[in-house]
Each structure stands twice: as C-alpha cells, then as structure tokens.
Design a protein around this motif. Structure first.
Motif, PDB file in Angstrom:
ATOM      1  N   ARG A   1     127.665  64.500  35.516  1.00 40.17           N
ATOM      2  CA  ARG A   1     127.341  65.158  36.553  1.00 40.17           C
ATOM      3  C   ARG A   1     127.193  66.653  36.401  1.00 40.17           C
ATOM      4  O   ARG A   1     126.301  67.333  36.932  1.00 40.17           O
ATOM      5  CB  ARG A   1     128.364  64.892  37.536  1.00 40.17           C
ATOM      6  N   THR A   2     127.986  67.120  35.550  1.00 35.79           N
ATOM      7  CA  THR A   2     127.847  68.423  35.214  1.00 35.79           C
ATOM      8  C   THR A   2     126.632  68.881  34.662  1.00 35.79           C
ATOM      9  O   THR A   2     125.874  69.875  34.878  1.00 35.79           O
ATOM     10  CB  THR A   2     128.812  69.060  34.179  1.00 35.79           C
ATOM     11  N   ARG A   3     125.987  68.133  33.643  1.00 38.37           N
ATOM     12  CA  ARG A   3     124.679  68.092  33.005  1.00 38.37           C
ATOM     13  C   ARG A   3     123.582  68.047  34.161  1.00 38.37           C
ATOM     14  O   ARG A   3     122.730  68.940  33.889  1.00 38.37           O
ATOM     15  CB  ARG A   3     124.511  67.050  31.940  1.00 38.37           C
ATOM     16  N   VAL A   4     123.670  67.280  34.962  1.00 43.90           N
ATOM     17  CA  VAL A   4     122.691  67.022  36.116  1.00 43.90           C
ATOM     18  C   VAL A   4     122.665  68.289  36.999  1.00 43.90           C
ATOM     19  O   VAL A   4     121.487  68.916  37.014  1.00 43.90           O
ATOM     20  CB  VAL A   4     123.091  65.904  37.071  1.00 43.90           C
ATOM     21  N   LEU A   5     123.668  68.820  37.199  1.00 47.44           N
ATOM     22  CA  LEU A   5     123.865  70.275  37.999  1.00 47.44           C
ATOM     23  C   LEU A   5     123.110  71.334  36.974  1.00 47.44           C
ATOM     24  O   LEU A   5     122.447  72.236  37.605  1.00 47.44           O
ATOM     25  CB  LEU A   5     125.236  70.587  38.194  1.00 47.44           C
ATOM     26  N   GLU A   6     123.461  71.245  35.693  1.00 49.35           N
ATOM     27  CA  GLU A   6     122.999  72.494  34.837  1.00 49.35           C
ATOM     28  C   GLU A   6     121.305  72.300  34.926  1.00 49.35           C
ATOM     29  O   GLU A   6     120.811  73.291  35.123  1.00 49.35           O
ATOM     30  CB  GLU A   6     123.292  72.260  33.467  1.00 49.35           C
ATOM     31  N   LEU A   7     120.849  71.001  34.690  1.00 48.58           N
ATOM     32  CA  LEU A   7     119.496  70.751  34.619  1.00 48.58           C
ATOM     33  C   LEU A   7     118.757  71.155  36.132  1.00 48.58           C
ATOM     34  O   LEU A   7     117.485  71.673  36.045  1.00 48.58           O
ATOM     35  CB  LEU A   7     119.035  69.365  34.313  1.00 48.58           C
ATOM     36  N   VAL A   8     119.463  70.507  37.097  1.00 51.08           N
ATOM     37  CA  VAL A   8     118.576  70.898  38.531  1.00 51.08           C
ATOM     38  C   VAL A   8     118.775  72.608  38.642  1.00 51.08           C
ATOM     39  O   VAL A   8     117.724  73.163  39.263  1.00 51.08           O
ATOM     40  CB  VAL A   8     119.633  70.387  39.486  1.00 51.08           C
ATOM     41  N   ARG A   9     119.849  73.280  38.292  1.00 51.60           N
ATOM     42  CA  ARG A   9     119.763  74.769  38.470  1.00 51.60           C
ATOM     43  C   ARG A   9     118.678  75.533  37.601  1.00 51.60           C
ATOM     44  O   ARG A   9     118.162  76.451  38.127  1.00 51.60           O
ATOM     45  CB  ARG A   9     121.139  75.064  38.412  1.00 51.60           C
ATOM     46  N   ALA A  10     118.649  74.723  36.500  1.00 47.13           N
ATOM     47  CA  ALA A  10     117.456  75.370  35.451  1.00 47.13           C
ATOM     48  C   ALA A  10     116.179  75.289  36.112  1.00 47.13           C
ATOM     49  O   ALA A  10     115.476  76.114  35.794  1.00 47.13           O
ATOM     50  CB  ALA A  10     118.040  74.890  34.134  1.00 47.13           C
ATOM     51  N   ARG A  11     115.862  74.161  36.575  1.00 49.75           N
ATOM     52  CA  ARG A  11     114.333  73.664  36.853  1.00 49.75           C
ATOM     53  C   ARG A  11     114.207  73.863  38.229  1.00 49.75           C
ATOM     54  O   ARG A  11     112.835  73.652  38.493  1.00 49.75           O
ATOM     55  CB  ARG A  11     114.320  72.340  36.338  1.00 49.75           C
ATOM     56  N   GLY A  12     115.083  73.778  39.004  1.00 52.64           N
ATOM     57  CA  GLY A  12     114.694  73.941  40.559  1.00 52.64           C
ATOM     58  C   GLY A  12     114.595  72.383  41.132  1.00 52.64           C
ATOM     59  O   GLY A  12     115.394  72.002  42.113  1.00 52.64           O
ATOM     60  N   THR A  13     113.892  71.708  40.654  1.00 52.09           N
ATOM     61  CA  THR A  13     113.883  70.132  40.968  1.00 52.09           C
ATOM     62  C   THR A  13     113.391  69.405  39.849  1.00 52.09           C
ATOM     63  O   THR A  13     112.864  69.809  38.798  1.00 52.09           O
ATOM     64  CB  THR A  13     112.596  69.984  42.086  1.00 52.09           C
ATOM     65  N   VAL A  14     113.991  68.064  39.880  1.00 49.81           N
ATOM     66  CA  VAL A  14     114.078  67.260  38.925  1.00 49.81           C
ATOM     67  C   VAL A  14     113.720  65.547  39.605  1.00 49.81           C
ATOM     68  O   VAL A  14     114.339  65.197  40.548  1.00 49.81           O
ATOM     69  CB  VAL A  14     115.258  67.021  38.026  1.00 49.81           C
ATOM     70  N   ARG A  15     112.706  65.049  38.742  1.00 49.90           N
ATOM     71  CA  ARG A  15     112.687  63.581  39.272  1.00 49.90           C
ATOM     72  C   ARG A  15     113.647  62.856  38.933  1.00 49.90           C
ATOM     73  O   ARG A  15     114.149  62.714  37.492  1.00 49.90           O
ATOM     74  CB  ARG A  15     111.246  63.242  38.987  1.00 49.90           C
ATOM     75  N   VAL A  16     114.270  61.588  39.657  1.00 52.45           N
ATOM     76  CA  VAL A  16     115.399  61.120  39.326  1.00 52.45           C
ATOM     77  C   VAL A  16     114.945  60.162  38.134  1.00 52.45           C
ATOM     78  O   VAL A  16     115.809  60.153  37.064  1.00 52.45           O
ATOM     79  CB  VAL A  16     115.579  60.081  40.482  1.00 52.45           C
ATOM     80  N   THR A  17     113.756  59.509  37.899  1.00 54.17           N
ATOM     81  CA  THR A  17     113.376  58.863  36.781  1.00 54.17           C
ATOM     82  C   THR A  17     113.339  59.622  35.566  1.00 54.17           C
ATOM     83  O   THR A  17     113.767  59.073  34.392  1.00 54.17           O
ATOM     84  CB  THR A  17     112.181  58.095  37.157  1.00 54.17           C
ATOM     85  N   ASP A  18     113.013  60.802  35.504  1.00 55.04           N
ATOM     86  CA  ASP A  18     112.728  61.477  34.418  1.00 55.04           C
ATOM     87  C   ASP A  18     114.294  62.060  33.988  1.00 55.04           C
ATOM     88  O   ASP A  18     114.462  61.920  32.737  1.00 55.04           O
ATOM     89  CB  ASP A  18     112.099  62.848  34.756  1.00 55.04           C
ATOM     90  N   LEU A  19     114.867  62.218  34.889  1.00 56.82           N
ATOM     91  CA  LEU A  19     116.376  62.566  34.825  1.00 56.82           C
ATOM     92  C   LEU A  19     117.220  61.645  34.102  1.00 56.82           C
ATOM     93  O   LEU A  19     118.115  61.691  33.114  1.00 56.82           O
ATOM     94  CB  LEU A  19     116.936  63.173  36.045  1.00 56.82           C
ATOM     95  N   ALA A  20     117.105  60.114  34.624  1.00 59.05           N
ATOM     96  CA  ALA A  20     117.827  59.110  34.125  1.00 59.05           C
ATOM     97  C   ALA A  20     117.367  58.746  32.762  1.00 59.05           C
ATOM     98  O   ALA A  20     118.350  58.522  31.731  1.00 59.05           O
ATOM     99  CB  ALA A  20     117.531  57.957  34.984  1.00 59.05           C
ATOM    100  N   ARG A  21     116.055  59.041  32.310  1.00 57.67           N
ATOM    101  CA  ARG A  21     115.598  58.651  30.887  1.00 57.67           C
ATOM    102  C   ARG A  21     116.361  59.841  29.928  1.00 57.67           C
ATOM    103  O   ARG A  21     116.559  59.405  28.900  1.00 57.67           O
ATOM    104  CB  ARG A  21     114.113  58.941  30.919  1.00 57.67           C
ATOM    105  N   GLU A  22     116.226  61.043  30.592  1.00 55.68           N
ATOM    106  CA  GLU A  22     116.661  62.026  29.791  1.00 55.68           C
ATOM    107  C   GLU A  22     118.147  62.102  29.429  1.00 55.68           C
ATOM    108  O   GLU A  22     118.817  62.303  28.165  1.00 55.68           O
ATOM    109  CB  GLU A  22     116.492  63.489  30.360  1.00 55.68           C
TER     110      GLU A  22
END
Length: 380
Positions: free
Chosen positions: A9-30
């Motif tokens: 969840r910390t990594r999710v928060l970092e990615l969202v803050r860096a990118r603004g928006t993220v697709r769930v499917t892309d994030l799950a794969r990453e």
C-alpha cells in the motif's frame, strides 16, 4: 516473494502521487498481485482518504482536499467539453478530464468540432442546451489563440468555462477566463538546451503548423538567443495556397536536408513525433544520416520510442492538462453557491440560473492561468 500488505500500500501511494492517476490493471501487473487483492487495498486506502477512486483506476488526493469530501458538492454536476477531436494528443486530454470528473461524481459530455469554422460555438450551445453546468473549451483557434475579432463569445457564456490547451492575449475578453495548457515554449527550450549540452551549436526547428507552433517557435528562438547559438536557416514562409499533407511533409524534408548540407545544422527539434519517425529513412535516402549527421528530438511522445532509431522526445502533459482543467472547473462550480440537481441547473432559465452563478463565481478568487511543463525523455 510478495510484499507485505503495508509495503504494497505504501508503494501504491508512491506511484499514485508520482503519476497522478493509475489504472488498476496496470498497477496490479506492476506490483505482481491480482486485481482482486489490489482492489481490497484500494477500498481500505480510499476509506482512509489516501487515494480517490475513479472509473478503472485511482488518483491522488490534492493537498487540502480530503478524498471522502471530494464528491460531496460535485455529485450530479454535468460538464461539457468542446474539443476538435478525440484522436492523438486530445485523447489524453479528454481521458484526464473524464477521470477527474467521474472521480468527483460528476458526468462529462463531449462535443467534437473537427476543426470546422464556427463549430465550437455550435457545440458549446448544444452542450448548454442539454444541461451542462460548466464548459471545458478548446476552440478552433489555428494559432492556439484567437485572431482579432475572434473568440469573444467564450467570455460571454452563462456558465463558468475553462480554456484547455488554448490561450488569449492580454486585452482579449477570453484572457480573463481560467485556462490550463502545456507550456510548449518551455518544452521547446528544454530540447534546445539539451542538444546544446551535447555540443550542437546550430539547431533547427521543423514541422507542421498546429495551435502549438507559435509557442514552440517562441521557446526555441528564446533558447537559441539565451545560449548564444548560431541561427539555423529560416523556416520557409507559408505560401498563398495551403499545402496538402504530402506538401507539409515535403517542406520539412527539404528544409532539413538543406539545413544540414548547406546550413551547417547538426540537430533539430521536429514537431511531431510521427513526422520525425517518417523523416528518418527519407533523410537517410538523401544522404543525411540520423543521428550521425543530424540528431533529432521529437516534440510529442506518442510513438517516438518505437522508432527504428528510438527518438528522444518532449512529451506535453496532456493527461494532466485535462485533469487539472476539470478540477479547476469543478472547484469553480462548487464555490458559486450552486447546489446540484435539476432545480438549479442551467435549464432553470436566465432569470435565476446562469447569470447568478457566473456573477458569484467571479467573486470566489482570482482567475488562474496554469502552464504545465512538458517532460523530455532521453533515448539512445
């Protein structure tokens, strides 16, 4: 080994803050987890106000705006968006606007103009007639800004409006509108600065004319002057008859060949990346090697990385432009004292609806002219 839930969840928060928006499917794969697992994380994070949920993805929460409160006063609002097309770069602009609008419980309706004269006003009126509470506008201004006598209607609308990827000069009525746009001048200057740092002293700018061209050339010329570079051969002036698609491409090819062989140019910024990719084999066929004789940077990064010779490219932040414009408009709508619902929508009539909202909106704070900086991706 899968990361611990807190680490994930910390990594999710970092990615969202860096990118603004993220697709769930892309994030799950990453992250290497299932979409089901990730959605459970998102539910928990949304409940804590760490992220905001949107259609197919998640977005960051802006400072000072709790996620749980974001949709409160915007739910049910209808936003109209007038754009020339939903192809190419505008697809990202529309996508960013849609994600921001849906994340706040509002609804987006798009009107397409296909660059037809007068169609932007027609589409705006149509969207207002169907109940739009506010408008995102990308008018058909060939140079990105209105010509004398053009575009005053954008400042006379009965609802709040935000210009998107367009600007108006001081003194024009539309200059008083909120606007959000890519800072194309900064993007062009950054490309010139990078090429100069590699040792190039004579750098050209080539490409077709678009609403971004005037800003690109202003940034390019400013950077050439500031860095003390040698001027490239002048770009050929437009003739009395508009060029065909083939003619536009041939003009860039002929200009660059001449600039290299006779003008001493060793690098160029080409607008846009599709043209840049198509130019490479044609330049080489005429004896100009890329990048040995001519280093290229593309302006636009839709496909630049897929070229046989991957191109460095400047990417205007179109997705973020759409998102920021939508949020700015929704913020205006929710600070006008307007309540949602059909009783107070535009269809209530001119006596009690739009004029009152526009008048109040003007008292909620200064208008904003937001310029978002493009990003240069270096490829070798």
């Amino acid at each position: 080994m899968r990361p611990h839930v807190n680490q994930r969840r910390t990594r999710v928060l970092e990615l969202v803050r860096a990118r603004g928006t993220v697709r769930v499917t892309d994030l799950a794969r990453e992250l290497g987890v299932s979409p089901v697992t990730l959605r459970r994380d998102i539910e928990a994070m949304t409940a804590r106000g760490e992220v905001r949920r949107m259609h197919g993805g998640i977005g960051r929460v802006e400072p000072g705006r709790p996620a749980a409160a974001v949709t409160g006063r915007t739910a049910g609002l209808r936003v109209g968006m007038v754009v020339p097309t939903v192809d190419h770069s505008y697809a990202d602009v529309v996508r960013g606007a849609r994600e921001a609008i849906e994340a706040r419980g509002a609804r987006l309706t798009v009107g397409l103009t296909r660059y037809l004269t007068g169609e932007d006003r027609i589409q705006a009126d149509r969207l207002l007639s169907t109940g739009a509470h506010g408008l995102l506008l990308t008018p058909n201004w060939e140079t990105g800004s209105p010509r004398p006598g053009e575009g005053a209607w954008t400042a006379e609308l009965p609802v709040p409006a935000v210009l998107v990827e367009r600007w108006a000069p001081p003194g024009h009525p539309a200059a008083a509108l909120d606007r959000v746009a890519s800072d194309h001048a900064h993007g062009a200057a950054g490309a010139v600065r990078h090429l100069a740092g590699l040792g190039h002293r004579r750098i050209a700018l080539a490409g077709r004319d678009t609403p971004a061209t005037a800003r690109l050339r202003a940034g390019y010329e400013a950077a050439v002057a500031a860095l003390g570079l040698e001027p490239a051969p002048p770009w050929p002036p437009a003739g009395p008859v508009p060029l065909t698609e083939a003619g536009l491409f041939a003009r860039s090819l002929d200009y660059l060949c001449g600039a290299v062989t006779a003008g001493g140019v060793t690098a160029a910024l080409v607008h846009g990346d599709t043209d840049a990719i198509m130019l490479i084999p044609r330049l080489q066929a005429r004896g100009v090697r890329v990048p040995e004789d001519l280093a290229l940077i593309a302006y636009g990064d839709q496909v630049a990385g897929l070229a046989g010779v991957p191109l460095s490219a400047v990417a205007p932040p179109q997705h973020e432009v759409g998102r920021r414009a939508a949020d700015l408009l929704l913020d205006r709508l929710t600070t006008t004292g307007q309540e949602t619902g059909p009783e107070t929508g535009p269809e209530t009539g001119p006596e009690t609806g739009p004029e009152t909202r526009q008048e109040t909106c003007q008292e909620t704070g200064p208008r904003q002219h937001v310029g978002l900086l493009p990003h240069l991706t270096i490829r070798s």
